[in-house]
Write an enzyme that holds these catalytic residues in place. Sequence first.
Site, short mmCIF file in Angstrom:
data_model
loop_
_atom_site.label_atom_id
_atom_site.label_comp_id
_atom_site.label_asym_id
_atom_site.label_seq_id
_atom_site.Cartn_x
_atom_site.Cartn_y
_atom_site.Cartn_z
N THR A 58 -7.38 -7.99 -5.18
CA THR A 58 -6.60 -8.15 -3.85
C THR A 58 -6.89 -7.21 -2.76
O THR A 58 -7.00 -7.81 -1.35
CB THR A 58 -5.13 -8.03 -4.32
OG1 THR A 58 -4.62 -8.60 -5.56
CG2 THR A 58 -4.17 -8.09 -3.19
N LYS A 86 2.69 14.07 0.36
CA LYS A 86 3.09 15.52 1.03
C LYS A 86 4.54 15.31 1.58
O LYS A 86 5.30 16.29 2.23
CB LYS A 86 2.53 15.64 2.50
CG LYS A 86 0.92 15.84 2.16
CD LYS A 86 0.16 16.16 3.59
CE LYS A 86 -1.27 16.21 3.40
NZ LYS A 86 -2.17 16.53 4.75
N HIS A 135 4.12 -11.40 -5.40
CA HIS A 135 2.89 -11.25 -5.07
C HIS A 135 2.84 -12.65 -4.18
O HIS A 135 1.97 -13.31 -4.58
CB HIS A 135 1.92 -10.98 -6.17
CG HIS A 135 0.55 -10.65 -5.91
ND1 HIS A 135 -0.12 -10.60 -4.57
CD2 HIS A 135 -0.46 -10.18 -6.63
CE1 HIS A 135 -1.27 -10.10 -4.61
NE2 HIS A 135 -1.50 -9.83 -5.64
#
Length: 338
Positions: A58, A86, A135
């Site tokens: 993909t 983070k 998808h």
Amino acid sequence: MQFAGSHILSISQFERADVERVFAVADNMEPYARRRRRTRVLDGAILGAMFFEPSTRTRVSFGSAFNLLGGEVRETTGFEQSAIAKGESLYDTARVLSGYSDVIAMRHPVSGSVAEFAAASRVPVINGGDGSNEHPSQALLDLYTIKAELAGRGRGVDRLRIAMLGDLRYGRTVHSLCKLLGLFEQVQLVLVSPTELRMPAEIVETLKARGHEVVESDTLEASISHVDIVYSTRLQEERFTTREEADLYRGRFRLNQSIYTAHCEPNTVIMHPLPRDSRENARELDDDLNDNPNLAIFRQTDNGLLVRMALFALVLDVVDQVDACSTPVTWYTGRREL
């Protein structure tokens, strides 16, 4: 559907006419995808490819499709390589990276996360897979492949007979494909899985409400005997709590050449969204099928380029400019068609 400037997040956005529009544009992309012509219609445009879950086909397919239209690709792969590690929110990430890109293709392991990201993005976002949810571009390329495979036999998608095998609970490709098939007429679906890995009930009920015939089964041989397409799926190990839990279902519903010969009609098409699991204890689609001319899995991947090129051209509103920005390819590619 208004494609220009729109996000592509779910098959639920599509009507049948929208699908046919995508396929018509995909057909016109064939000389560019096959390297017979070159277009620079997206010269200067940037695709932000953000894949926070492992991906090969993909991710590379989206990038290659954009390159073949003349654009450039900037990639982020994995959480550890991104500011999300983070503690940055999807909102902040979307606001920042949409300033660097003209369109974004995104994959994320959490259902609904791509839609959350798109809500804050300043540019169109295409869902490359969100958890076990959907998808959409895979479903479109799957249906494009089905249409192409059946066309040579004088058949269309209406009244299609298809068996879907394997992990139907967590397999987002089959979720989107079922929603897409629901737009057509009198489709017969046989859904073959362990009881614990059945297709979500809401998808089954929607198909039935639209007049399609749906049979759920846990028996392979009888389920593949009278269908046009066998669509096999990999066990989605990454969606299970432990590997031991996934191992309870691994290797179920294995399709090989001897089973195909004994139980399938002679021209039954074999499909799989890939990757297929080739480990000895899995092999849901055996390597001994590689020489079977009805194995369409690599034609599927080739068709992925056409469909994703079409989506980019539609979303960025350059469909009518593709040919005007093209030239013949003069270098030898050494490509062999499958």
